[in-house]
Write a protein that holds these residues in place. Structure first.
Motif, PDB file in Angstrom:
ATOM      1  N   MET A 210       1.947  -6.017 -10.600  1.00 38.31           N
ATOM      2  CA  MET A 210       2.040  -7.206  -9.551  1.00 38.31           C
ATOM      3  C   MET A 210       0.511  -7.591  -8.785  1.00 38.31           C
ATOM      4  N   ALA A 211      -0.267  -6.577  -8.810  1.00 39.16           N
ATOM      5  CA  ALA A 211      -1.599  -6.839  -8.315  1.00 39.16           C
ATOM      6  C   ALA A 211      -2.195  -7.704  -9.308  1.00 39.16           C
ATOM      7  N   GLU A 212      -2.193  -7.520 -10.657  1.00 37.95           N
ATOM      8  CA  GLU A 212      -2.696  -8.450 -11.767  1.00 37.95           C
ATOM      9  C   GLU A 212      -2.196  -9.805 -11.730  1.00 37.95           C
ATOM     10  N   LEU A 213      -1.153  -9.942 -11.293  1.00 45.02           N
ATOM     11  CA  LEU A 213      -0.172 -11.341 -11.136  1.00 45.02           C
ATOM     12  C   LEU A 213      -0.520 -11.824  -9.687  1.00 45.02           C
ATOM     13  N   HIS A 214      -1.345 -11.365  -8.993  1.00 45.73           N
ATOM     14  CA  HIS A 214      -1.437 -11.542  -7.628  1.00 45.73           C
ATOM     15  C   HIS A 214      -0.211 -11.832  -6.741  1.00 45.73           C
TER      16      HIS A 214
ATOM     17  N   PHE B  84       8.267   9.415 -12.624  1.00 48.02           N
ATOM     18  CA  PHE B  84       8.692   8.368 -11.648  1.00 48.02           C
ATOM     19  C   PHE B  84       7.399   7.709 -10.997  1.00 48.02           C
ATOM     20  N   ILE B  85       6.549   8.721 -10.388  1.00 48.63           N
ATOM     21  CA  ILE B  85       5.263   7.943  -9.768  1.00 48.63           C
ATOM     22  C   ILE B  85       4.571   7.186 -10.571  1.00 48.63           C
ATOM     23  N   GLU B  86       4.385   7.520 -11.871  1.00 49.20           N
ATOM     24  CA  GLU B  86       3.511   6.563 -12.878  1.00 49.20           C
ATOM     25  C   GLU B  86       4.342   5.244 -13.106  1.00 49.20           C
ATOM     26  N   HIS B  87       5.780   5.292 -13.055  1.00 48.93           N
ATOM     27  CA  HIS B  87       6.181   3.877 -13.191  1.00 48.93           C
ATOM     28  C   HIS B  87       5.934   3.188 -12.101  1.00 48.93           C
ATOM     29  N   PHE B  88       6.046   3.695 -10.907  1.00 51.06           N
ATOM     30  CA  PHE B  88       5.787   2.981  -9.563  1.00 51.06           C
ATOM     31  C   PHE B  88       4.132   2.423  -9.787  1.00 51.06           C
ATOM     32  N   GLU B  89       3.407   3.082  -9.826  1.00 50.47           N
ATOM     33  CA  GLU B  89       1.854   2.869 -10.117  1.00 50.47           C
ATOM     34  C   GLU B  89       1.595   1.750 -11.287  1.00 50.47           C
ATOM     35  N   GLN B  90       2.351   1.749 -12.296  1.00 51.60           N
ATOM     36  CA  GLN B  90       2.400   0.821 -13.233  1.00 51.60           C
ATOM     37  C   GLN B  90       2.807  -0.467 -12.842  1.00 51.60           C
ATOM     38  N   THR B  91       3.968  -0.404 -11.918  1.00 57.90           N
ATOM     39  CA  THR B  91       4.661  -1.761 -11.443  1.00 57.90           C
ATOM     40  C   THR B  91       3.434  -2.345 -10.308  1.00 57.90           C
TER      41      THR B  91
ATOM     42  N   ARG C 105       0.914  -1.221  -0.053  1.00 58.46           N
ATOM     43  CA  ARG C 105      -0.030   0.016   0.120  1.00 58.46           C
ATOM     44  C   ARG C 105       0.851   1.252  -0.211  1.00 58.46           C
ATOM     45  N   HIS C 106       2.173   1.113  -0.431  1.00 61.60           N
ATOM     46  CA  HIS C 106       3.010   2.233  -0.137  1.00 61.60           C
ATOM     47  C   HIS C 106       2.743   3.249  -1.141  1.00 61.60           C
ATOM     48  N   GLU C 107       2.703   4.557  -1.005  1.00 59.97           N
ATOM     49  CA  GLU C 107       2.505   5.786  -1.950  1.00 59.97           C
ATOM     50  C   GLU C 107       3.590   6.549  -1.744  1.00 59.97           C
ATOM     51  N   LEU C 108       3.933   7.065  -3.159  1.00 63.71           N
ATOM     52  CA  LEU C 108       5.046   8.082  -3.080  1.00 63.71           C
ATOM     53  C   LEU C 108       4.450   9.606  -3.245  1.00 63.71           C
ATOM     54  N   ASP C 109       5.377  10.329  -2.634  1.00 66.04           N
ATOM     55  CA  ASP C 109       5.036  11.712  -2.314  1.00 66.04           C
ATOM     56  C   ASP C 109       5.303  12.432  -3.633  1.00 66.04           C
ATOM     57  N   ALA C 110       4.094  13.204  -4.481  1.00 60.35           N
ATOM     58  CA  ALA C 110       4.357  13.834  -5.638  1.00 60.35           C
ATOM     59  C   ALA C 110       4.944  15.069  -5.328  1.00 60.35           C
ATOM     60  N   PHE C 111       5.231  15.564  -4.098  1.00 54.53           N
ATOM     61  CA  PHE C 111       5.951  17.066  -3.843  1.00 54.53           C
ATOM     62  C   PHE C 111       7.294  16.602  -4.140  1.00 54.53           C
TER      63      PHE C 111
END
Length: 270
Positions: free
Chosen positions: A122-126, A111-118, A99-105
């Motif tokens: 990973m969620a789709e692969l369970h 960088f944040i979009e790459h993190f969210e895509q990963t 559930r980790h989130e990156l600070d957009a500030f």
């Protein structure tokens, strides 16, 4: 003992004291140093300090510091343009904290979009489930790691036709070197074959063929020179992007240790 000798003795003693202080830092103090280095945008230095705290053994005791260290290390690889290591750090970070989130500030949107895509992949692969709330009890992180080091040979970097680039994972660049070297080598061989085809039965050139042969000879030399330049360029580029150790990550069930707690281990293969 004269003054000059005392000065030399003091310098040597001071160097030993500084070195001893540096090595006597606790992991938490080393993390604070790495965090300051990162904030001063020395990403090369921060990457080295953070890697020593996380690999091959996690030296930090605080769960929050471990997660933050992986976040900083991923950011270092983003700014150092190391996509492979960036993806690996995101994988480890999300395995430890789905559930980790990156600070957009603090971080750029790419960088944040790459993190969210990963995270979505990973969620789709369970492999993770970001929707599940964490337990109220203390989080237990399994630190068991399977570490093996595989040293890569530098010899393929000397092979032309983009071999070094393909082995380094740079497929587009490898294809460009391959096509460029094939084209210039083909120009050289084609010009040579054309010159030989202009010779008469006596192995000599007629007047008109001699003029054509001289022009083709220039084409031959240009092709050879361009081919040699591309080969040297490819070798230099392969060594510049060469990594002597190969490292891959895979997520496996945490092995049962003395405790009955179960979790996820990040097994690392070097």
């Amino acid at each position: 003992m004269n003054i000059r000798a005392w000065v030399k003795y003091g310098i040597v003693l001071g160097a030993f004291l500084v070195a001893d202080f540096a090595y006597s830092q606790t992991p938490d103090e080393q993390f604070a140093t790495a965090e300051n280095t990162f904030r001063f945008q020395d990403y090369v230095g921060a990457e080295k300090l953070l890697s020593e705290l996380l690999y091959p053994e996690v030296l930090l005791s605080s769960t929050a510091d471990i997660i933050k260290a992986h976040e900083y290390l991923a950011a270092c690889y983003y700014w150092l343009k190391n996509e492979k290591r960036l993806e690996e750090e995101f994988t480890v970070l999300l395995t430890l904290a789905p559930r980790h989130e990156l600070d957009a500030f603090y971080y750029p949107s790419a960088f944040i979009e790459h993190f969210e895509q990963t995270k979505r992949r990973m969620a789709e692969l369970h492999l993770i489930d970001p929707e599940i709330e964490p337990d109220d009890g203390p989080e237990v992180i399994c630190e068991g790691r399977e570490v093996s080091i595989e040293r890569r040979s530098w010899v393929p970097n000397l092979v032309p036709f983009g071999v070094g680039q393909f082995i380094n994972g740079q497929k587009t660049k490898g294809a460009l070197f391959l096509s460029g070297q094939l084209l210039t080598l083909g120009m050289n061989i084609g010009a040579y074959a054309s010159i030989e085809g202009l010779r008469g039965d006596d192995a000599l050139f007629s007047h008109n063929n001699a003029i054509t042969a001289r022009k083709l000879r220039i084409v031959q030399y240009v092709g050879l020179g361009a081919f040699g330049a591309l080969v040297i360029w490819g070798i230099v580029d392969a060594f510049m992007n060469y990594e002597p150790y190969k490292r891959t990550f895979k997520v496996v069930p945490c092995p049962m240790l003395e405790s009955s707690n179960a979790g996820i281990a990040i097994c690392t293969t070097w």
